[in-house]
Structures are given as C-alpha cells and as structure tokens.
Scaffold this motif. Structure first.
Motif, mmCIF file in Angstrom:
data_model
loop_
_atom_site.group_PDB
_atom_site.id
_atom_site.type_symbol
_atom_site.label_atom_id
_atom_site.label_comp_id
_atom_site.label_asym_id
_atom_site.label_seq_id
_atom_site.Cartn_x
_atom_site.Cartn_y
_atom_site.Cartn_z
ATOM 1 N N ASN A 192 -0.124 23.395 -8.067
ATOM 2 C CA ASN A 192 0.117 23.245 -9.502
ATOM 3 C C ASN A 192 0.466 21.815 -9.900
ATOM 4 O OD1 ASN A 192 -0.201 25.949 -10.624
ATOM 5 N ND2 ASN A 192 1.549 26.498 -9.328
ATOM 6 N N LEU A 193 0.686 20.940 -8.934
ATOM 7 C CA LEU A 193 1.116 19.577 -9.225
ATOM 8 C C LEU A 193 0.014 18.826 -9.982
ATOM 9 C CD1 LEU A 193 3.370 17.466 -8.833
ATOM 10 C CD2 LEU A 193 2.185 16.740 -6.745
ATOM 11 N N LYS A 194 0.356 18.326 -11.178
ATOM 12 C CA LYS A 194 -0.614 17.604 -12.014
ATOM 13 C C LYS A 194 -0.220 16.148 -12.239
ATOM 14 C CE LYS A 194 -2.248 21.642 -14.621
ATOM 15 N NZ LYS A 194 -1.546 22.627 -13.782
ATOM 16 N N GLU A 195 1.078 15.883 -12.277
ATOM 17 C CA GLU A 195 1.538 14.512 -12.522
ATOM 18 C C GLU A 195 2.501 14.099 -11.417
ATOM 19 O OE1 GLU A 195 2.881 13.629 -16.472
ATOM 20 O OE2 GLU A 195 1.637 15.197 -17.367
ATOM 21 N N LEU A 196 2.159 13.014 -10.759
ATOM 22 C CA LEU A 196 2.982 12.494 -9.666
ATOM 23 C C LEU A 196 3.338 11.049 -9.988
ATOM 24 C CD1 LEU A 196 4.213 12.784 -6.829
ATOM 25 C CD2 LEU A 196 1.987 12.085 -5.887
ATOM 26 N N ARG A 197 4.628 10.797 -10.167
ATOM 27 C CA ARG A 197 5.094 9.456 -10.525
ATOM 28 C C ARG A 197 6.112 8.988 -9.483
ATOM 29 N NH1 ARG A 197 3.447 8.955 -15.921
ATOM 30 N NH2 ARG A 197 3.031 10.964 -16.955
ATOM 31 N N LEU A 198 5.755 7.942 -8.772
ATOM 32 C CA LEU A 198 6.608 7.392 -7.717
ATOM 33 C C LEU A 198 6.906 5.935 -8.069
ATOM 34 C CD1 LEU A 198 4.653 8.833 -4.650
ATOM 35 C CD2 LEU A 198 6.643 9.828 -5.797
ATOM 36 N N LEU A 199 8.107 5.684 -8.562
ATOM 37 C CA LEU A 199 8.472 4.364 -9.057
ATOM 38 C C LEU A 199 9.606 3.779 -8.226
ATOM 39 C CD1 LEU A 199 7.349 6.160 -11.522
ATOM 40 C CD2 LEU A 199 8.334 4.391 -12.969
ATOM 41 N N GLY A 200 9.567 2.462 -8.017
ATOM 42 C CA GLY A 200 10.648 1.779 -7.321
ATOM 43 C C GLY A 200 10.666 2.031 -5.831
ATOM 44 N N ILE A 201 9.490 2.276 -5.240
ATOM 45 C CA ILE A 201 9.401 2.511 -3.792
ATOM 46 C C ILE A 201 8.695 1.316 -3.154
ATOM 47 C CG2 ILE A 201 8.459 3.989 -1.985
ATOM 48 C CD1 ILE A 201 8.559 6.293 -3.947
ATOM 49 N N ALA B 124 -6.114 18.614 -8.538
ATOM 50 C CA ALA B 124 -5.762 18.896 -9.927
ATOM 51 C C ALA B 124 -4.945 17.788 -10.579
ATOM 52 C CB ALA B 124 -4.979 20.208 -10.002
ATOM 53 N N LEU B 125 -4.650 16.725 -9.869
ATOM 54 C CA LEU B 125 -3.834 15.662 -10.447
ATOM 55 C C LEU B 125 -4.509 15.069 -11.686
ATOM 56 C CD1 LEU B 125 -2.342 13.409 -7.605
ATOM 57 C CD2 LEU B 125 -1.131 14.937 -9.145
ATOM 58 N N GLY C 260 -12.053 12.038 -5.304
ATOM 59 C CA GLY C 260 -12.435 13.418 -5.601
ATOM 60 C C GLY C 260 -11.667 14.029 -6.749
ATOM 61 N N TYR C 261 -10.790 13.243 -7.405
ATOM 62 C CA TYR C 261 -9.942 13.791 -8.458
ATOM 63 C C TYR C 261 -10.636 13.610 -9.808
ATOM 64 C CZ TYR C 261 -6.100 14.426 -5.188
ATOM 65 O OH TYR C 261 -5.313 14.848 -4.148
ATOM 66 N N LYS C 262 -11.462 14.567 -10.165
ATOM 67 C CA LYS C 262 -12.267 14.465 -11.369
ATOM 68 C C LYS C 262 -11.446 14.609 -12.648
ATOM 69 C CE LYS C 262 -15.879 14.169 -8.753
ATOM 70 N NZ LYS C 262 -16.500 12.833 -8.545
ATOM 71 N N LYS C 263 -10.266 15.227 -12.543
ATOM 72 C CA LYS C 263 -9.443 15.440 -13.727
ATOM 73 C C LYS C 263 -8.429 14.324 -13.950
ATOM 74 C CE LYS C 263 -9.755 20.491 -13.459
ATOM 75 N NZ LYS C 263 -8.983 21.763 -13.386
ATOM 76 N N LEU C 264 -8.431 13.320 -13.086
ATOM 77 C CA LEU C 264 -7.459 12.236 -13.203
ATOM 78 C C LEU C 264 -7.696 11.463 -14.500
ATOM 79 C CD1 LEU C 264 -5.111 10.902 -11.598
ATOM 80 C CD2 LEU C 264 -6.778 9.195 -10.839
ATOM 81 N N GLU C 265 -6.686 11.414 -15.344
ATOM 82 C CA GLU C 265 -6.785 10.728 -16.633
ATOM 83 C C GLU C 265 -6.004 9.426 -16.652
ATOM 84 O OE1 GLU C 265 -5.259 13.514 -19.390
ATOM 85 O OE2 GLU C 265 -6.925 14.943 -19.193
ATOM 86 N N SER C 266 -4.993 9.319 -15.817
ATOM 87 C CA SER C 266 -4.104 8.162 -15.903
ATOM 88 C C SER C 266 -3.699 7.702 -14.505
ATOM 89 C CB SER C 266 -2.855 8.524 -16.724
ATOM 90 O OG SER C 266 -1.904 7.493 -16.665
ATOM 91 N N LEU C 267 -3.882 6.411 -14.258
ATOM 92 C CA LEU C 267 -3.391 5.783 -13.034
ATOM 93 C C LEU C 267 -2.605 4.553 -13.454
ATOM 94 C CD1 LEU C 267 -3.184 5.456 -9.978
ATOM 95 C CD2 LEU C 267 -5.324 4.150 -10.059
ATOM 96 N N CYS C 268 -1.323 4.531 -13.172
ATOM 97 C CA CYS C 268 -0.460 3.410 -13.540
ATOM 98 C C CYS C 268 0.076 2.773 -12.264
ATOM 99 C CB CYS C 268 0.702 3.881 -14.406
ATOM 100 S SG CYS C 268 0.182 4.776 -15.883
#
Length: 739
Positions: A183-192, A213-214, A238-246
């Motif tokens: 179910n994970l759709k948004e993964l945000r890893l900041l300050g690593i 599904a990300l 392979g992530y066709k639904k990816l809308e945002s990469l920051c």
C-alpha cells in the motif's frame, strides 16, 4: 525406544513430521527453523512471540513516558485510530514537542521503542507515519524497525531526522517494509547521509517491490552523488505511477547531468511557489511554449506569462528549463535572487539557451562574466536591453560582444546603468563590428561626458553599420555634446529616427547644429526627431526652422508644446517654414515634407488609405496636434494628405493665392496659357477630393478669371489666335469634303 544413532537422524531429518515429535505447532515451527538453519527467523519469532504473548496484558503506562503516549499505544493496539482528532489515520513521532496533539507521539525518556514499533507494525488503520526522531541506542532503533516492518497499511512514510543520520543505521532495517508493504505510495527520506552501499540497499528494495505503486519518492537533504542518484533513478524505471521525485536542494552539488537525469520526473510543484509557475516550467520543459509570447521573470505577478519568483522557487531548475527550451524567443528578466549560488545556478542554465532572440534585463545586479557565455554562444540573439542594471564589469560585456561569432544584434539599449566614459568606449568599440545593428539606445546615463560622446561617435561613423534609430534621451548632454554627436551622425546614411528628449541643457546653439543633418538629406535621411521635455524657446524654434528649410526627409518633429517655451514668435517661424505666403515662389519653396509637430504620435490608417495621427500614450483618444496653432496644423495636414511635394505645393499656392497674378507670364505670350489651365485643373481635382466645402463652381470661377486676365492683357493675340483656329477648322472641313 529403538536404538538411535546419528545415521538414524540423518536419514529421517528431512522427512520426519515435526508435528508428530512435538507437543505444539509452535514447537514444531522452532524445530523446522533449527533444521533449516533459519536462526534469523528464530530470533524474529522469539521477538514477535514476546510481544504477541504480552500485547493484551502489558501495562501501557509502564512502557510510555506519559498518559498521552499510553493512549496512543492503546489506540494502535486496538485499531482505534478513528477516535484521534487530526488527520485521519496519521501518526507523528516527534521529540520534545510543546503541545499535546492527539496524533503526536512525543518521545521522552521512558518510552519503549520496541513496543511502539510493534503496535505500529500490527495496526491496520494507520495511513501516514511521520517519523521525526530516532533513539540514539542502535538496539532500540533495531527493535522499532523490527516491529514497524510488519505494517501493511501505511501509504505515506516520512522520515526527517533533526540531525543528519547515517543511512546504514536505517535503510537496511527499513528495506523489508519498503519491499512488502504493497500500500506504500509516498516515501520521503530526508536528512539521511547516503553512502553508496546505503543507496544500493534502497535501490534493491525498490526493485524487489512486487507492487510498483509509489507515486512520490523524496530524497531531499541527503547529499546524494550523481552516481547514487543514477542508481535510484534506474531502480524506479518500472514505477509507471510515479508522479513526484524530489532530491538534493544543495545548488552547489548540481551539474548538467543532475538536471538531465531528473528533468522528466522532477515534481514541478515542489520546485515552484505556485501552480502558475509550475505550469510555466512544464511548458518550457515539454517545448510547449508559444513562440509569439515572451517569458517574464519578476518579483510580482501580472497577466500573461509572468513567472512570479517567490520563496520556494528553484532558480536552478528555472534556468535549466529556459536553457533547454527551443521555442522561447523573448526573455524579460526583472529580478534575480539574493543568494549568489542561486544566481550562478540560474545563469548556468540560461547560458545554454540557443533560441532567445530578445533579452531584456531590468533592476538586477548582474555580473556580466556569468552572462558572457550566453552572449557569446547564442547565435539567435538580436535584441539586448539593459535597464537599471549597474554594469560593474563593462570589460566582460565588451569582450563577450567582441567574441560573438554571429554578429546578429539588431538592437542594443542601455538605460540608467551608471556608465563611465571608459566603459562606454569599450562597449562602443565592440559594437562597431555589428553590421545588422539598426537601433542603438543610451538613456539616462548622466556620467557620459564629452569623451563619452566621442566614443558614441565611433559607432555612428562606422560604415559597417546600418543604424535606423538612435535614442540618446536624458543623458544631460549640452550644446557642445550635441555638436560632437551630430558631426558623427552625418555619416549615418541609414538613420531615420533620432531621439534627444529630456536633454534639458541643449539650447538653440545645439539645435542649430542639427542643420548638418537636415541639409545633408542625401547622406542622412532623417525622418523623425524627438525633442520632448526640452524648453527650446523661440530661439530654438527658429534654429530648427533655419535648418529645415530645403529639407525633404523630416516628417515628424516630436516635442512637448506645453513645456517647449515657444511663443507666437516661434510658431510664426514654423508657419513661414511650412507655407511662406509672401509670394507664390516662396510658397512653392516652403517645406512640404513635415507632417507632424507636437506630442508623440501614432498613425491609424483607414481602408481608403487616409488616416489620422493620434497621441500614442492616450489610447488613440485624441489627435496629437494638441497645443499647435490651427494654421500650422492646416499646413501639416496638407503635407500629410498629399504624398507628392508637387501636389502639396499646388494646394498651398491655390489656397493662399486665390488671385493668381498672371501678368508676370505675359512676356511668354500665350505659350503658358495651356499650362495655367492644366494647373487649375489639377488643383481643382485635388481640392474637391479633400475639401467638403469646395464647389465646382468656385474652381471654374477662378479658372475663367485667370483666362480672362490673359485675354484682356493680350487681346490682339487672342483674336489672332481665334482667327487662325477658325481658318484651320474650315480648311480641315474642306479637305474632308474633297475626299
């Protein structure tokens, strides 16, 4: 029991039914793990079994630092998150927060991270998990991650540690959660702090996910190298639904490869301050820009394609997308960021552009050494305008202009730039090599002195240029300065428009020097002269009139009647210039070219070819002869309506001399009579077509009056001519009868 040895167990180890030799399914599971050397599972099973056995009975107050945190654990355990006020299904884990929000687990001494991770892992309602801190003890980190990785309901996971943390301590433990939570759709890893091994672990986890599904992956403030970023991007293929990469926000770490890798997948909303700005970047990125529209970059918003730069706008990305676009023709840069690294990042991208034809920079502090690559390499640049730009490094600008391979500039403008004489000399010398330069503009640069005028003269004297328009307004030139400029401008064989407005120190002596331009019409075909906002007085008006006698090119004299200081004496001089009524010869020799005197103008043509002059700044609301005496306006309109100088002279003579003194022609006897009749015919035809009050009877009266004077002055010649005509007609008739 039969005798058993090692061989006995070896033969049966893989086939024995573990349930038959144990008292419980739990013990059978442990034997299977021992047999299969799956000690990690044994440890996990023991850990999960520890929490599973105690979950319902553990006193939550004993494993938390506050009743508030204990209540959150209860709701996690009992799948009762719906009763938490705040964002539905959200949990924030934060340290030392001053206010107790229902969905904030505020970590303090006494909170058990293992139990917190366990309850998160087994909860089925939590949708968003925001993790803003981790314990210092690595065992506690491991215990928390061990429990959390079992969660399958979290859709957004955000980790943002207040202090940069080594990625090795979290990514390996987080990998199972990433892999198995479908179910994970948004993964945000900041300050690593991502090392290559850590990045590889994250990339492998992304690849191993069965459900791609990300929709969002954020890796900001992580010091990612291009090599690491490249591996992450490859894992996302392979992530066709990816809308945002920051990713990285440190401008100093970016290069062209960085932008190229992210251009198609970067979240434009995350690098802009508004939807309008994001849409502009999309058009630039996708080459969907309307070539007929300019791009405006300003610190304010307005209708049209204005990129209103505010906090949140990434100047590096703006410069990159401008630089790679192939459709943008005009860029109007009205602001720049305060931070030097942001300016450098923008300029680095802009300098790659090859499509911009017009660059207008206003109110910006700019180092031209950073803009030089754009000026040197953009072969399509035709129009460069610098308004309110302090040119600190004129040498860099001059060098860039000299090094351009394509001398394609057609317009160049300085305005309020604090230009020194030395700076102007360098830039002027560089511009002499531009054969297509048509418009040159230096406005309100009060530091230009006599030497600066000499430098400008090098441009005007250049035989390689085809200048059509020169604007020199508001530079505080005096009479001697103007004399220096005019001496050079007489060589400008293509000059059509000269602007001297707002040079208030110029008086009659300077204006008299303009006669060099007016009298050399075949050399300098000047059509328009602007002297607005200058108090020239009657003496200045007479100086202009003296210069314009005999001129056949100047059509527009643009001045401000209200402030020009011209009295009836000066206007009378203009009236004599346009139509000297003292004699027919003087009327004929008057100026029949000048069409307009007064405020700045626009000309609107009608379908029939006629038209009117209008005030340009007044939305065509009024005619532009405001403040000009009616008699002068009448003569100007005649010059405008009759494109032929001969026709204009004919109309003026016909109107100003109603009683033609034909006696002066008597010495030529009747030879000129046909020409006089023909002249009246032309005058009548033109006057009737342009004067509603004129009548055929009136023109016939004047024509017959002139013929009568001829006959009365030479009666015998008229009779003799009539007799000869009668004989000729009768002779012709007899000849026809004989035939």
């Amino acid at each position: 029991m039969e005798s058993r040895d090692n061989n006995y167990y070896d033969v049966r180890a893989q086939d024995v039914k573990l349930e038959d030799i144990t008292s419980s399914a739990h013990n059978a599971k442990i034997l299977r793990m021992l047999r299969d050397d799956d000690l990690a599972s044994i440890e996990e099973e023991n850990d999960n079994n520890y929490y599973d056995v105690r979950a319902q009975d553990v006193k939550l107050e004993d494993i938390t630092s506050s009743a508030h945190n204990a209540e959150i654990l209860r709701r996690l355990r009992d799948d009762d998150l719906a009763s938490i006020e705040g964002k539905e299904g959200a949990l924030y884990i934060i340290m030392d927060y001053v206010s107790n929000c229902d969905d904030f687990f505020i970590v303090k001494e006494g909170d058990d991270w293992g139990w917190l991770g366990y309850f998160i892992g087994r909860n089925k309602q939590i949708r968003d998990l925001h993790l803003y801190c981790l314990p210092k003890d690595r065992d506690q980190v491991g215990a928390f991650m061990e429990g959390m990785k079992h969660n399958r309901s979290i859709e957004e996971f955000r980790f943002h540690h207040e202090i940069e943390i080594e990625g090795d301590s979290i990514i390996d433990r987080l990998a199972p959660f990433i892999i198995h939570n479908t179910n994970l759709k948004e993964l945000r890893l900041l300050g690593i702090h991502f090392g290559l091994d850590c990045v590889h672990s994250l990339a492998v986890a992304l690849i191993q996910r069965q459900h791609k599904a990300l929709t969002c992956l954020s890796l900001e403030y992580n010091n990612l190298s291009n090599e690491a970023l490249e591996e992450i991007i490859a894992a996302l293929s392979g992530y066709k639904k990816l809308e945002s990469l920051c990713v990285e926000e440190n401008l100093s770490r970016r290069d062209q490869k960085y932008y190229d890798m992210l251009a198609e997948i970067i979240d434009l909303n995350r690098i802009t301050s508004s939807k309008k700005n994001a849409e502009i970047l999309r058009k630039l990125r996708d080459n969907a820009w309307n070539e007929k529209k300019d791009l405006y970059v300003a610190d304010y918003d307005s209708e049209g394609d204005y990129f209103c730069a505010e906090e949140g706008d990434d100047w590096g990305w703006l410069g990159y997308f401008v630089g790679r676009n192939k459709q943008i023709r005009g860029l109007n840069l009205y602001c720049l960021p305060e931070e030097e690294d942001e300016v450098d990042a923008f300029m680095e991208g802009l300098c790659r552009d090859q499509s911009i034809e017009r660059l207008d920079i206003r109110r910006c502090e700019i180092d031209f050494s950073s803009l030089s690559p754009f000026i040197v390499n953009n072969g399509n640049l035709k129009d460069l305008r610098l308004f309110d730009v302090d040119i600190f490094c004129a040498h860099s600008l001059a060098m860039a202009l000299s090094q351009r391979q394509h001398k394609s500039l057609t317009a160049f403008c300085f305005s309020r730039n604090n230009l020194s004489n030395d700076a102007l000399e360098e830039i002027s010398a560089a511009l002499t090599g531009y054969p297509y330069l048509e418009s040159f503009c230096v406005l309100e640069n009060n530091l230009i002195g006599r030497d600066g005028c000499e430098s400008l003269g090098t441009i005007f004297r250049s035989s390689a240029l085809y200048l059509k328009e020169v604007l020199l307004c508001g530079n505080d030139f005096d009479d001697e300065d103007l004399q220096t400029l005019v001496a050079a401008l007489t060589n400008a064989t293509t000059l059509q428009s000269l602007w001297l407005s707002s040079n208030r120190s110029i008086a009659a002596a300077g204006l008299r020097a303009l006669s060099q331009l007016f009298s050399s019409a075949s050399v300098c075909p000047l059509e328009t002269l602007h002297i607005e906002d200058m108090n020239i007085g009657d003496e200045g008006a007479e100086a202009l009139v003296d210069g314009l006698r005999g001129n056949t090119t100047l059509k527009h004299l643009v001045l401000t009647p209200d402030s020009a200081g011209i009295t009836s004496t000066g206007w009378a001089a203009f009236s004599r210039l346009l139509c000297d009524t003292s004699s027919i010869n003087n009327t004929y020799r008057s100026n029949h070219t000048l069409e307009h005197i007064g405020d700045d103008y626009c000309y609107m043509s009608n379908p029939d070819g006629s038209g009117k002059l209008f005030l340009s700044g007044d939305a065509y609301s009024g005619e532009c002869f405001r403040g000009i005496p009616p008699a002068i306006v009448q003569y100007l309109k005649i010059n405008k309506e009759y494109h032929s100088l001969q026709d204009a002279a004919t109309i003026k003579i016909g109107r100003c001399h109603p009683d033609i003194p034909v006696e002066v022609f008597f010495e030529y006897k009747l030879k000129l009579l046909p020409f006089l009749v023909s002249w009246f015919g032309r005058f009548g035809t033109r006057e009737r077509s342009n004067c509603q009050n004129a009548t055929t009877r009136e023109f016939q009266r004047r024509e017959l009056s002139a013929v009568y004077k001829f006959i009365r002055g030479m009666p015998m010649l008229a009779v003799d001519g009539q007799m000869r005509l009668k004989v000729a007609v009768e002779g012709k008739g007899n000849l026809m009868n004989e035939n």
